[in-house]
Structures are given as C-alpha cells and as structure tokens.
Design a protein around this motif. Sequence first.
Motif, PDB file in Angstrom:
ATOM      1  N   LEU A   1       0.827  -1.182   0.048  1.00  9.22           N
ATOM      2  CA  LEU A   1      -0.013  -0.050  -0.087  1.00  9.22           C
ATOM      3  C   LEU A   1       0.732   1.292  -0.108  1.00  9.22           C
ATOM      4  O   LEU A   1       0.465   2.326  -0.976  1.00  9.22           O
ATOM      5  N   THR A   2       2.051   1.267   0.701  1.00 10.71           N
ATOM      6  CA  THR A   2       2.807   2.254   0.876  1.00 10.71           C
ATOM      7  C   THR A   2       3.260   2.625  -0.537  1.00 10.71           C
ATOM      8  O   THR A   2       3.609   3.746  -1.044  1.00 10.71           O
ATOM      9  N   ILE A   3       3.975   1.352  -1.160  1.00 14.36           N
ATOM     10  CA  ILE A   3       4.582   1.559  -2.530  1.00 14.36           C
ATOM     11  C   ILE A   3       3.806   2.053  -3.324  1.00 14.36           C
ATOM     12  O   ILE A   3       4.039   2.986  -4.351  1.00 14.36           O
ATOM     13  N   GLY A   4       2.463   1.466  -3.463  1.00 13.34           N
ATOM     14  CA  GLY A   4       1.263   2.128  -4.425  1.00 13.34           C
ATOM     15  C   GLY A   4       1.113   3.645  -4.307  1.00 13.34           C
ATOM     16  O   GLY A   4       1.034   4.299  -5.040  1.00 13.34           O
ATOM     17  N   TYR A   5       1.314   4.190  -2.884  1.00 12.22           N
ATOM     18  CA  TYR A   5       0.673   5.814  -2.570  1.00 12.22           C
ATOM     19  C   TYR A   5       2.139   6.366  -3.333  1.00 12.22           C
ATOM     20  O   TYR A   5       2.052   7.474  -3.784  1.00 12.22           O
ATOM     21  N   ILE A   6       3.614   5.934  -3.034  1.00 12.63           N
ATOM     22  CA  ILE A   6       4.506   6.538  -3.451  1.00 12.63           C
ATOM     23  C   ILE A   6       4.444   6.651  -5.196  1.00 12.63           C
ATOM     24  O   ILE A   6       4.786   7.607  -5.715  1.00 12.63           O
ATOM     25  N   LEU A   7       4.194   5.624  -5.629  1.00 11.03           N
ATOM     26  CA  LEU A   7       3.928   5.559  -7.012  1.00 11.03           C
ATOM     27  C   LEU A   7       2.999   6.561  -7.568  1.00 11.03           C
ATOM     28  O   LEU A   7       3.077   7.179  -8.642  1.00 11.03           O
TER      29      LEU A   7
ATOM     30  N   LEU B   1       1.448 -14.413  -2.854  1.00 11.41           N
ATOM     31  CA  LEU B   1       1.071 -13.374  -3.897  1.00 11.41           C
ATOM     32  C   LEU B   1       1.401 -12.183  -3.754  1.00 11.41           C
ATOM     33  O   LEU B   1       1.779 -11.324  -4.740  1.00 11.41           O
ATOM     34  N   ILE B   2       1.226 -11.559  -2.466  1.00 11.81           N
ATOM     35  CA  ILE B   2       1.736 -10.137  -2.335  1.00 11.81           C
ATOM     36  C   ILE B   2       3.138  -9.838  -2.650  1.00 11.81           C
ATOM     37  O   ILE B   2       3.527  -8.902  -3.070  1.00 11.81           O
ATOM     38  N   VAL B   3       4.090 -10.811  -2.039  1.00 17.31           N
ATOM     39  CA  VAL B   3       5.706 -10.899  -2.437  1.00 17.31           C
ATOM     40  C   VAL B   3       5.928 -10.855  -3.772  1.00 17.31           C
ATOM     41  O   VAL B   3       6.388  -9.884  -4.449  1.00 17.31           O
ATOM     42  N   ILE B   4       5.297 -11.784  -4.617  1.00  9.82           N
ATOM     43  CA  ILE B   4       5.522 -11.946  -5.831  1.00  9.82           C
ATOM     44  C   ILE B   4       5.006 -10.544  -6.644  1.00  9.82           C
ATOM     45  O   ILE B   4       5.752 -10.205  -7.606  1.00  9.82           O
ATOM     46  N   GLY B   5       3.845 -10.256  -6.118  1.00  8.96           N
ATOM     47  CA  GLY B   5       3.364  -9.147  -6.923  1.00  8.96           C
ATOM     48  C   GLY B   5       4.364  -7.894  -6.876  1.00  8.96           C
ATOM     49  O   GLY B   5       4.343  -7.080  -7.678  1.00  8.96           O
ATOM     50  N   MET B   6       4.695  -7.626  -5.522  1.00  8.25           N
ATOM     51  CA  MET B   6       5.515  -6.522  -5.404  1.00  8.25           C
ATOM     52  C   MET B   6       6.724  -6.493  -6.187  1.00  8.25           C
ATOM     53  O   MET B   6       7.332  -5.661  -6.854  1.00  8.25           O
ATOM     54  N   LEU B   7       7.595  -7.688  -6.442  1.00  3.32           N
ATOM     55  CA  LEU B   7       8.644  -7.882  -7.040  1.00  3.32           C
ATOM     56  C   LEU B   7       8.576  -7.835  -8.364  1.00  3.32           C
ATOM     57  O   LEU B   7       9.248  -7.176  -9.156  1.00  3.32           O
ATOM     58  N   GLY B   8       7.544  -8.577  -8.849  1.00  4.56           N
ATOM     59  CA  GLY B   8       7.228  -8.577 -10.427  1.00  4.56           C
ATOM     60  C   GLY B   8       6.640  -7.231 -10.766  1.00  4.56           C
ATOM     61  O   GLY B   8       7.077  -6.910 -11.882  1.00  4.56           O
ATOM     62  N   GLY B   9       5.975  -6.491  -9.986  1.00  3.66           N
ATOM     63  CA  GLY B   9       5.050  -5.550 -10.673  1.00  3.66           C
ATOM     64  C   GLY B   9       6.332  -4.253 -10.592  1.00  3.66           C
ATOM     65  O   GLY B   9       6.611  -3.523 -11.373  1.00  3.66           O
ATOM     66  N   LEU B  10       7.182  -4.319  -9.647  1.00  3.07           N
ATOM     67  CA  LEU B  10       8.276  -3.234  -9.535  1.00  3.07           C
ATOM     68  C   LEU B  10       9.357  -3.445 -10.566  1.00  3.07           C
ATOM     69  O   LEU B  10       9.793  -2.659 -11.249  1.00  3.07           O
ATOM     70  N   ILE B  11       9.717  -4.752 -10.809  1.00  3.46           N
ATOM     71  CA  ILE B  11      10.496  -5.116 -11.817  1.00  3.46           C
ATOM     72  C   ILE B  11       9.852  -4.800 -13.350  1.00  3.46           C
ATOM     73  O   ILE B  11      10.727  -4.227 -14.236  1.00  3.46           O
ATOM     74  N   GLY B  12       8.683  -5.023 -13.565  1.00  2.14           N
ATOM     75  CA  GLY B  12       7.937  -4.667 -14.729  1.00  2.14           C
ATOM     76  C   GLY B  12       8.115  -3.226 -15.059  1.00  2.14           C
ATOM     77  O   GLY B  12       8.225  -3.051 -16.240  1.00  2.14           O
TER      78      GLY B  12
END
Length: 251
Positions: free
Chosen positions: A35-41, A129-140
Amino acid sequence: MLGIELGLWIVYPVLLTNGEYTSLFGYALVLSVPLTIGYILWRDCLGALSTVLRDRTARRFGGGVALTVAIFFMFAAGFLSFVPEEGVNAPETATVAVLPTLFPLVTWPTVEWFFPTIPFVGMLSIGVLIVIGMLGGLIGLNAAMVARLWISGEQTELTESTAGTAAFVGANACSCCGPIVGQFIILIAGSSAAAPVYWLFVDLASPAGTLFLVTSIALLTASLLHTVGTIADSPICTIDERLSASGVRAD
C-alpha cells in the motif's frame, strides 16, 4: 514510511513475535508495504508511468518481464516445482490441501497441491502472492521505463536507470544460486554442511533471505523514482503530453 516498514519487516521475527506468528501487527505490516509503495507511485510517478504505459512496446515489454520474473522467482524459491521431494509420507495420488504456512512474517492459509502423474507440486497463499506481486510489479515497471528510454534514444540515462535493476539482481543472486552452491558444498563437505547454507541463502524466512527481500524492494522503488525524472524530462515524453492534450493518440 516505507523505510520504517521495511526495517520492521527485518526485526519483526526476532523482536516482535514472542513465539506468536499470528499477530495482527504482522499481517498489517505485510499489507502496509504494498500500500505504501502504491501511494509512492501514485504521488511521485503517476504522470511518468501514464506516459510510459501509453507506449505499446514499453507496456508489453514491462508486462512480459514482470510475468517472467514472477514465474522464475516462484520456481527458484520453491513455491512451484516439477521435482517433488521424495519421502515416507509423500502422497501417491493427486492431493490438494489447505495448510498454514509461515511466510511472509506470519502464518497464511496456503493451498498446497501435488500431482504425481505430471509431476507438479506447488503452494500459494495471499502472502506469497503479495511478495511476488511487489517484486514482479516493480521489476516490470522498471523494465517498461528502460524500454521507453531505449525507444526515445536516451542512451545515457538508460545506463543510469539500469543500475538500480542491476543492484536488485545482485541483491537476489544468492536466492537464485543457493541450490547450485548447495550442490557444490555437498560434493566438498557433505550434506550436513549444505543444509545451513541452503537455509541461509535460499529460504526466504531466514535472516539473510529477509534482508535480500526488503533490500530488493527498496532498491527497485528507488530505481523507479530515479528513472521518473529522466522520463519526465525526455523530449518524447513532452511530445506525448502535447499529443494527448490535442486529442491524438500518443501510441
């Protein structure tokens, strides 16, 4: 705030559990990081990300990289496997069960399955899924930014922005290479010496695995923020914004 949350992610297993892995604080901590990463983005990267994702090539490249990394990470971390472990209690028929699993930080209801005829074994939970989503999303997203810079011809800034992604790869190299290192140690010193090495570098619940994970999240977020400035100042970005304002499709 993100730095505080990632710091708590590291110290939580040692200082805050008291042997309890069902604390509401642990669940809240895991959910608060994305949620914090989403707010930053949303706060600092929305304009640049909108411009980048309007480019069809960059969008497809970023999505393909995110999907590839997510699948690779799940196999490297052992969440999916075509080589199931043999044992006395290994099921002989197709099995699907829901069991509590400790990762990340707290226990999550985890769907585990085993299909011996394929063979295919796996485990998935909301936490995974949260961890994979964070890493995959940021890398993507980082990959989409790099693709956009490459298309626009910003070769100098491309090199700079790629440094953050390279730092991420270095931080997670041990997690991916751990099984190979373990095999060498088995040959040299025996299986008893390989087990601690596997736990330290491959098991994401270990202190080193947790440190690599949170460091990767921080580096990827910082890399994305750094690249946003490059995208915002790119001539192609300015042209896209003018075209969009005039009602012409930017891609």
